[in-house]
Enzyme design. Structure first.
Site, PDB file in Angstrom:
ATOM      1  N   ARG A   1      16.315-122.365 -79.101  1.00  0.00           N
ATOM      2  CA  ARG A   1      16.628-123.744 -78.689  1.00  0.00           C
ATOM      3  C   ARG A   1      17.901-123.604 -77.675  1.00  0.00           C
ATOM      4  O   ARG A   1      18.134-122.662 -76.833  1.00  0.00           O
ATOM      5  CB  ARG A   1      17.482-124.552 -79.773  1.00  0.00           C
ATOM      6  N   GLY A   2      18.421-124.845 -77.162  1.00  0.00           N
ATOM      7  CA  GLY A   2      19.519-124.819 -76.085  1.00  0.00           C
ATOM      8  C   GLY A   2      18.907-124.156 -74.780  1.00  0.00           C
ATOM      9  O   GLY A   2      17.811-124.393 -74.359  1.00  0.00           O
TER      10      GLY A   2
ATOM     11  N   TYR B   1      36.014-115.995 -78.159  1.00  0.00           N
ATOM     12  CA  TYR B   1      34.768-116.343 -77.471  1.00  0.00           C
ATOM     13  C   TYR B   1      34.959-116.005 -75.946  1.00  0.00           C
ATOM     14  O   TYR B   1      34.423-115.312 -75.288  1.00  0.00           O
ATOM     15  CB  TYR B   1      34.674-117.817 -77.628  1.00  0.00           C
TER      16      TYR B   1
HETATM   17  P1  NAP Z   1      22.930-122.920 -79.185  1.00  0.00           P
HETATM   18  O1  NAP Z   1      22.266-124.308 -78.849  1.00  0.00           O
HETATM   19  O2  NAP Z   1      23.930-123.049 -80.283  1.00  0.00           O
HETATM   20  O3  NAP Z   1      21.797-121.746 -79.406  1.00  0.00           O
HETATM   21  C1  NAP Z   1      22.215-120.438 -79.560  1.00  0.00           C
HETATM   22  C2  NAP Z   1      20.997-119.704 -79.830  1.00  0.00           C
HETATM   23  O4  NAP Z   1      21.594-118.357 -80.197  1.00  0.00           O
HETATM   24  C3  NAP Z   1      19.935-120.079 -80.911  1.00  0.00           C
HETATM   25  O5  NAP Z   1      18.624-119.665 -80.491  1.00  0.00           O
HETATM   26  C4  NAP Z   1      20.167-119.141 -82.075  1.00  0.00           C
HETATM   27  O6  NAP Z   1      19.249-119.033 -82.778  1.00  0.00           O
HETATM   28  C5  NAP Z   1      20.701-117.749 -81.132  1.00  0.00           C
HETATM   29  N1  NAP Z   1      21.671-116.981 -81.660  1.00  0.00           N
HETATM   30  C6  NAP Z   1      22.776-117.227 -82.456  1.00  0.00           C
HETATM   31  N2  NAP Z   1      23.067-116.194 -83.074  1.00  0.00           N
HETATM   32  C7  NAP Z   1      22.310-115.212 -83.048  1.00  0.00           C
HETATM   33  C8  NAP Z   1      22.255-114.079 -83.383  1.00  0.00           C
HETATM   34  N3  NAP Z   1      23.228-113.299 -84.093  1.00  0.00           N
HETATM   35  N4  NAP Z   1      21.145-113.222 -83.046  1.00  0.00           N
HETATM   36  C9  NAP Z   1      20.204-113.865 -82.375  1.00  0.00           C
HETATM   37  N5  NAP Z   1      20.326-115.016 -81.940  1.00  0.00           N
HETATM   38  C10 NAP Z   1      21.292-115.778 -82.397  1.00  0.00           C
HETATM   39  O7  NAP Z   1      23.792-122.305 -77.876  1.00  0.00           O
HETATM   40  P2  NAP Z   1      23.660-122.803 -76.371  1.00  0.00           P
HETATM   41  O8  NAP Z   1      24.529-123.726 -76.113  1.00  0.00           O
HETATM   42  O9  NAP Z   1      22.111-122.850 -75.793  1.00  0.00           O
HETATM   43  O10 NAP Z   1      24.158-121.430 -75.682  1.00  0.00           O
HETATM   44  C11 NAP Z   1      23.527-120.443 -75.106  1.00  0.00           C
HETATM   45  C12 NAP Z   1      24.404-119.558 -74.483  1.00  0.00           C
HETATM   46  O11 NAP Z   1      25.070-120.137 -73.689  1.00  0.00           O
HETATM   47  C13 NAP Z   1      25.419-118.805 -75.246  1.00  0.00           C
HETATM   48  O12 NAP Z   1      25.927-117.472 -75.148  1.00  0.00           O
HETATM   49  C14 NAP Z   1      26.521-119.777 -75.262  1.00  0.00           C
HETATM   50  O13 NAP Z   1      27.828-118.823 -75.331  1.00  0.00           O
HETATM   51  C15 NAP Z   1      26.333-119.907 -73.895  1.00  0.00           C
HETATM   52  N6  NAP Z   1      27.269-120.958 -73.143  1.00  0.00           N
HETATM   53  C16 NAP Z   1      26.985-122.247 -73.651  1.00  0.00           C
HETATM   54  C17 NAP Z   1      27.491-123.272 -73.143  1.00  0.00           C
HETATM   55  C18 NAP Z   1      27.515-124.772 -73.596  1.00  0.00           C
HETATM   56  O14 NAP Z   1      28.263-125.749 -73.406  1.00  0.00           O
HETATM   57  N7  NAP Z   1      26.230-125.048 -74.515  1.00  0.00           N
HETATM   58  C19 NAP Z   1      28.521-123.253 -72.176  1.00  0.00           C
HETATM   59  C20 NAP Z   1      28.796-121.910 -71.713  1.00  0.00           C
HETATM   60  C21 NAP Z   1      28.144-120.696 -72.103  1.00  0.00           C
HETATM   61  P3  NAP Z   1      19.520-118.813 -84.389  1.00  0.00           P
HETATM   62  O15 NAP Z   1      20.349-119.650 -84.858  1.00  0.00           O
HETATM   63  O16 NAP Z   1      18.193-119.167 -84.860  1.00  0.00           O
HETATM   64  O17 NAP Z   1      19.611-117.196 -84.538  1.00  0.00           O
END
Ligand code: NAP
Length: 238
Positions: free
Chosen positions: A13-14, A144
């Site tokens: 997702r995401g 984080y």
């Molecule tokens: P998200 O929507 O919460 O999705 C997180 C993804 O990571 C999901 O596919 C989840 O799947 C997977 N995941 C979580 N824990 C895991 C584990 N232990 N092993 C394998 N997969 C795992 O997050 P997002 O917003 O798309 O963020 C993606 C990346 O971008 C992250 O590293 C985040 O820190 C970074 N980021 C996000 C933002 C933001 O504003 N959204 C900003 C800066 C950086 P499952 O739960 O099924 O495992």
């Protein structure tokens, strides 16, 4: 020659799902990994795998399965990440361990796991998904922010270790992106964040995915050890 294999962690997702879609469009065979092993509904992937990046054995067995079913991974996008926000005084040991194990140690182990195949192939692309807060800092997110800053040291060290073997390692540092991760922020925090972003809005997942796709593609062959912000100007100067 067959299309390069790209492994995208957190691809269910995401941002990860958007990266999977983009890499598929640019001619990669994409495998998405997450704890559930779910495939995002609207994304065409070659395969999916259940992998918990916080668990070393899970990484090893999932990578072995990918190698056996699909072959050598040419592109790794280490995107899986979590937050466990709290003020440092109230942060539990598990809040610290879970975030560092998932976001940082998991990424190091994944890089180690894909390196052998990339060395043999004398080519490879590693893209680590960090965050603007790794450089900017963020009250309530020491775990984080430290994990995301660590990814920069990881990428730059890999760039030096592996550059002569045709392998690049880069970081994408998103600002605030509309995903599940940011869905829970309350209105006042959201207003505060938006007022600090020069572009005055959150990013769409595709705006991050496009940069990851660029770094994985032929036009980025001479870019390594770079940190590319996709943050609407929030982190300017870092
Ligand atoms: P998200 O929507 O919460 O999705 C997180 C993804 O990571 C999901 O596919 C989840 O799947 C997977 N995941 C979580 N824990 C895991 C584990 N232990 N092993 C394998 N997969 C795992 O997050 P997002 O917003 O798309 O963020 C993606 C990346 O971008 C992250 O590293 C985040 O820190 C970074 N980021 C996000 C933002 C933001 O504003 N959204 C900003 C800066 C950086 P499952 O739960 O099924 O495992």
């Amino acid at each position: 020659m067959s299309e390069p294999i790209a492994l995208v962690t957190g691809g269910s997702r995401g941002i990860g799902a958007a990266v999977a879609r983009r890499l598929n469009s640019s001619g990669h065979r994409v495998i998405v990994a997450s704890r559930t092993g779910a495939v995002p509904a609207d994304v065409d992937v070659a395969g999916s795998i259940a992998m918990d990046v916080a668990d070393p054995e899970s990484i090893d067995s999932a990578l072995a399965e990918v190698a056996e079913k699909f072959g050598t991974i040419g592109v790794l996008v280490a995107n899986a990440g979590i937050t466990r926000d709290n003020l440092l005084m109230r942060m539990s040991d598990s809040d610290i361990d879970d975030v560092l194990d998932t976001n940082l140690a998991g990424s190091i182990r994944l890089c180690r796991g894909v390196t052998r195949g990339m060395l043999r192939a004398k080519s490879g692309r590693i893209v680590l998904v960090s965050s603007v807060v790794g450089m900017l800092g963020s009250a309530g997110q020491v775990n984080y922010a430290a994990s995301k800053a660590g990814l920069i040291g990881l990428a730059r060290s890999l760039a030096r270790e592996l550059g002569s073997r045709g392998i690049t390692a880069n970081v994408v540092a998103p600002g605030f992106v509309t995903t599940d991760m940011t869905a829970d922020l309350d209105d006042s925090r959201r207003t505060e964040i938006l007022s600090a972003i020069p572009l005055g809005r959150y990013a769409a997942v595709d705006e991050v995915a496009g940069v990851v796709d660029f770094l994985a593609g032929p036009d980025a062959g001479y870019i390594t050890g770079a940190v590319i912000p996709v943050d609407g100007g929030l982190g300017m100067g870092h």
